[in-house]
Design an enzyme around this catalytic site. Sequence first.
Site, short mmCIF file in Angstrom:
data_model
loop_
_atom_site.label_atom_id
_atom_site.label_comp_id
_atom_site.label_asym_id
_atom_site.label_seq_id
_atom_site.Cartn_x
_atom_site.Cartn_y
_atom_site.Cartn_z
N ASN A 10 0.88 -1.18 0.00
CA ASN A 10 0.00 0.00 0.00
C ASN A 10 0.91 1.22 0.00
O ASN A 10 1.51 1.56 1.01
CB ASN A 10 -0.89 -0.03 1.26
N TRP A 11 1.00 1.86 -1.16
CA TRP A 11 1.93 2.98 -1.29
C TRP A 11 1.39 4.27 -0.67
O TRP A 11 2.10 5.26 -0.58
CB TRP A 11 2.25 3.24 -2.77
N LYS A 12 0.12 4.26 -0.30
CA LYS A 12 -0.54 5.47 0.25
C LYS A 12 -0.32 6.64 -0.72
O LYS A 12 -0.28 6.42 -1.92
CB LYS A 12 -0.03 5.74 1.67
N HIS A 100 -9.47 1.35 5.10
CA HIS A 100 -8.17 1.51 5.76
C HIS A 100 -8.35 2.45 6.95
O HIS A 100 -9.16 3.37 6.90
CB HIS A 100 -7.15 2.07 4.77
N GLU A 102 -6.70 4.85 7.96
CA GLU A 102 -6.52 6.27 7.64
C GLU A 102 -7.79 6.84 7.01
O GLU A 102 -8.15 7.99 7.23
CB GLU A 102 -5.30 6.44 6.71
N GLU A 172 -5.07 -4.55 10.86
CA GLU A 172 -4.04 -3.53 11.01
C GLU A 172 -4.28 -2.76 12.31
O GLU A 172 -5.08 -1.80 12.32
CB GLU A 172 -4.08 -2.55 9.84
N GLY A 178 2.85 2.64 10.68
CA GLY A 178 3.79 3.74 10.48
C GLY A 178 4.56 4.13 11.73
O GLY A 178 5.19 5.18 11.77
N SER A 217 3.78 -1.85 10.28
CA SER A 217 5.24 -1.93 10.44
C SER A 217 5.81 -3.30 10.09
O SER A 217 6.71 -3.80 10.75
CB SER A 217 5.65 -1.51 11.86
N GLY A 238 3.02 -0.98 4.28
CA GLY A 238 3.05 0.44 3.91
C GLY A 238 4.47 0.86 3.57
O GLY A 238 4.98 0.58 2.49
N GLY A 239 5.13 1.53 4.52
CA GLY A 239 6.46 2.10 4.30
C GLY A 239 7.45 1.19 3.60
O GLY A 239 8.13 1.61 2.65
P1 13P Z 1 3.28 0.64 7.62
O1 13P Z 1 3.76 -0.67 7.04
O2 13P Z 1 4.02 1.82 7.07
O3 13P Z 1 3.23 0.59 9.10
O4 13P Z 1 1.77 0.84 7.11
C1 13P Z 1 0.86 -0.18 7.27
C2 13P Z 1 -0.37 0.14 6.51
O5 13P Z 1 -1.12 1.02 6.86
C3 13P Z 1 -0.62 -0.63 5.28
O6 13P Z 1 -1.90 -0.41 4.83
#
Ligand code: 13P
Length: 256
Positions: A10-12, A100, A102, A172, A178, A217, A238-239
């Site tokens: 997930n590149w956000k 998600h 967010e 999640e 993050g 993470s 994510g990251g």
């Molecule tokens: P991180 O891997 O950056 O913690 O993000 C997780 C996430 O929200 C994937 O959707």
Amino acid sequence: MARTPLISGNWKMNLNHFEAIQLVQKLSYELRGHDFDQVEVSLHPPFTDLRSIQTIIDADRMPFRLGAQNCHTEVSGAFTGEISPAMLAKLDVDYVIVGHSERRALFGESDEDVASKASAVFAHEMTPIVCVGETLEERESNQAATVVETQLMGSLKLITNQQLGNAVIAYEPVWAIGTGVTASADDAQEMCAHIRRVVASIHKDASELVRIQYGGSVKPSNSGELMNMPDIDGALVGGASLESDSFARIVNFKEA
Ligand code: 13P
């Protein structure tokens, strides 16, 4: 029952379409020889990158699935700024992340909204990745299991039992996203087993088929341990999905 693990990046809101093409090309190089029958990989770039990535996946026959991060519920209409599931399906999108944390926290999405989106995604022959997870406050006050159950019951209520078995659920925990703090493999397993029991309470057969990802993470150093857990069938990253090297190592968790 064997469930093929799904590892999703997930590149956000990161990477323009030039950067996106570069990342996908590097990833394809680093994952050459990888057995994609054993582990499926989906990439979820921002909407503006989808067409570029679809084109290179298609032209170079890359074994990645294309994914989106969100969508609207309607096919078309006066919804300024929104993207319809029909438009995503036309771009060969296979997986759409819905709900998600967010989107829930920053854009006010409710379980009702998530339920409508999951149903719309299935209606266009794509698969939703339905996200659930508790906040730190909820975990510390021992409400995590109840919060996740409520989110699941609300978010899955508009899909059929057959669709339920084909869905992907991502656990999640909000406090792990993050932050660099990953849930321990045991805690993640415990919640994913709980999620499977909640799904079984809706439909027993679906609970054996549904794939449950862990997200929060995920890094090369912890992906193997998480993925070896019996109820964890993949990762939502994510990251660490923004770097080809770290994402490739997560995908290759079996060799780590
Ligand atoms: P991180 O891997 O950056 O913690 O993000 C997780 C996430 O929200 C994937 O959707």
